[in-house]
Design a protein around this motif. Structure first.
Motif, PDB file in Angstrom:
ATOM      1  N   GLU A 198      -8.862 -15.774  -5.073  1.00  0.00           N
ATOM      2  CA  GLU A 198      -7.601 -15.629  -4.327  1.00  0.00           C
ATOM      3  C   GLU A 198      -7.551 -14.282  -3.594  1.00  0.00           C
ATOM      4  O   GLU A 198      -7.123 -14.205  -2.450  1.00  0.00           O
ATOM      5  N   ARG A 199      -7.998 -13.204  -4.274  1.00  0.00           N
ATOM      6  CA  ARG A 199      -7.979 -11.871  -3.665  1.00  0.00           C
ATOM      7  C   ARG A 199      -8.895 -11.824  -2.443  1.00  0.00           C
ATOM      8  O   ARG A 199      -8.523 -11.313  -1.388  1.00  0.00           O
ATOM      9  N   ASP A 200     -10.094 -12.394  -2.565  1.00  0.00           N
ATOM     10  CA  ASP A 200     -11.035 -12.409  -1.445  1.00  0.00           C
ATOM     11  C   ASP A 200     -10.494 -13.230  -0.284  1.00  0.00           C
ATOM     12  O   ASP A 200     -10.681 -12.872   0.881  1.00  0.00           O
ATOM     13  N   LYS A 201      -9.822 -14.329  -0.615  1.00  0.00           N
ATOM     14  CA  LYS A 201      -9.242 -15.194   0.408  1.00  0.00           C
ATOM     15  C   LYS A 201      -8.156 -14.443   1.193  1.00  0.00           C
ATOM     16  O   LYS A 201      -8.090 -14.523   2.425  1.00  0.00           O
ATOM     17  N   LYS A 202      -7.307 -13.680   0.483  1.00  0.00           N
ATOM     18  CA  LYS A 202      -6.250 -12.896   1.143  1.00  0.00           C
ATOM     19  C   LYS A 202      -6.847 -11.819   2.037  1.00  0.00           C
ATOM     20  O   LYS A 202      -6.366 -11.588   3.146  1.00  0.00           O
ATOM     21  N   GLU A 203      -7.912 -11.147   1.559  1.00  0.00           N
ATOM     22  CA  GLU A 203      -8.561 -10.115   2.359  1.00  0.00           C
ATOM     23  C   GLU A 203      -9.175 -10.705   3.623  1.00  0.00           C
ATOM     24  O   GLU A 203      -9.109 -10.103   4.696  1.00  0.00           O
ATOM     25  N   LYS A 204      -9.757 -11.888   3.507  1.00  0.00           N
ATOM     26  CA  LYS A 204     -10.363 -12.547   4.659  1.00  0.00           C
ATOM     27  C   LYS A 204      -9.290 -12.903   5.684  1.00  0.00           C
ATOM     28  O   LYS A 204      -9.489 -12.727   6.892  1.00  0.00           O
TER      29      LYS A 204
ATOM     30  N   ALA B 201      -6.429 -11.348   6.079  1.00  0.00           N
ATOM     31  CA  ALA B 201      -5.957 -10.087   6.669  1.00  0.00           C
ATOM     32  C   ALA B 201      -6.924  -9.607   7.745  1.00  0.00           C
ATOM     33  O   ALA B 201      -6.496  -9.134   8.798  1.00  0.00           O
ATOM     34  N   ARG B 202      -8.232  -9.747   7.491  1.00  0.00           N
ATOM     35  CA  ARG B 202      -9.221  -9.337   8.501  1.00  0.00           C
ATOM     36  C   ARG B 202      -9.133 -10.219   9.736  1.00  0.00           C
ATOM     37  O   ARG B 202      -9.340  -9.764  10.851  1.00  0.00           O
ATOM     38  N   LYS B 203      -8.838 -11.504   9.530  1.00  0.00           N
ATOM     39  CA  LYS B 203      -8.757 -12.430  10.648  1.00  0.00           C
ATOM     40  C   LYS B 203      -7.572 -12.094  11.559  1.00  0.00           C
ATOM     41  O   LYS B 203      -7.661 -12.205  12.778  1.00  0.00           O
ATOM     42  N   LYS B 204      -6.459 -11.664  10.942  1.00  0.00           N
ATOM     43  CA  LYS B 204      -5.253 -11.356  11.709  1.00  0.00           C
ATOM     44  C   LYS B 204      -5.314  -9.979  12.367  1.00  0.00           C
ATOM     45  O   LYS B 204      -4.513  -9.675  13.230  1.00  0.00           O
ATOM     46  N   GLN B 205      -6.271  -9.151  11.945  1.00  0.00           N
ATOM     47  CA  GLN B 205      -6.395  -7.805  12.484  1.00  0.00           C
ATOM     48  C   GLN B 205      -6.884  -7.873  13.930  1.00  0.00           C
ATOM     49  O   GLN B 205      -7.818  -8.605  14.240  1.00  0.00           O
ATOM     50  N   GLN B 206      -6.235  -7.107  14.813  1.00  0.00           N
ATOM     51  CA  GLN B 206      -6.627  -7.118  16.211  1.00  0.00           C
ATOM     52  C   GLN B 206      -7.373  -5.833  16.530  1.00  0.00           C
ATOM     53  O   GLN B 206      -6.913  -4.736  16.223  1.00  0.00           O
ATOM     54  N   VAL B 207      -8.549  -5.980  17.140  1.00  0.00           N
ATOM     55  CA  VAL B 207      -9.357  -4.824  17.495  1.00  0.00           C
ATOM     56  C   VAL B 207      -8.994  -4.403  18.916  1.00  0.00           C
ATOM     57  O   VAL B 207      -9.039  -5.205  19.843  1.00  0.00           O
TER      58      VAL B 207
END
Length: 164
Positions: A62-68, A70-76
């Protein structure tokens, strides 16, 4: 986790979230094994340390899924560069402004670089006016993040997109 917990007394939280109280680590480990779960230390700095009875594999997943997520929603945000000359023609200037508006629309910052060559250094005021014109042309989609600054023979300005 489990046998790696060396504290003599720990505060235990059950698998459903209720407090089981302070007990020895062996007793807590026995309760966790009876339920077929793991004993995981959540707050080692607390006194006594807090441990929770849970399925550690599921927790990690679950923790890894949440981190993934969050990374997906992050805008560069990239910084795109546009180079100008103080003697630029009107159509060329409009083309550069269109490029800047497109970059700002995509959410990127734009670094506007005005290069002075040779004796052009005596026309710094005309360069500053050009930068002001560029700033006004981009005003509806971007705001100046860093005002025009002269660095050697380059005058640079950074325009950031306006948040929606």
């Amino acid at each position: 986790m489990n046998e790696d917990i060396r504290e003599p007394q720990i505060r235990v939280v059950g698998s459903d979230g209720e407090q089981l109280g302070v007990m020895s680590s062996e007793e807590a480990l026995r309760k966790a094994y009876d339920e077929g779960l793991d004993l995981v230390m959540m707050a080692p700095q607390a006194t006594p340390p807090v441990c929770k009875i849970m399925d550690y594999g599921k927790y990690r997943f679950e923790r890894d899924k949440k981190e993934k997520e969050a990374r997906k929603k992050q805008q560069v945000v990239e910084v795109k560069e546009i180079q100008l000359s103080y003697r630029i023609d009107t159509h060329d200037f409009e083309t550069k402004v269109k490029h800047a508006l497109r970059f700002l629309g995509e959410g990127n910052k734009v670094r506007v670089v005005l290069r002075f060559r040779g004796r052009e250094m005596s026309h710094l005021t005309m360069g500053a006016e050009l930068m002001t014109r560029f700033e006004e042309a981009c005003a509806e989609v971007g705001s100046v993040d860093k005002k025009p600054v002269l660095d050697g023979r380059l005058m640079t300005m950074i325009v950031a997109p306006i948040k929606k």
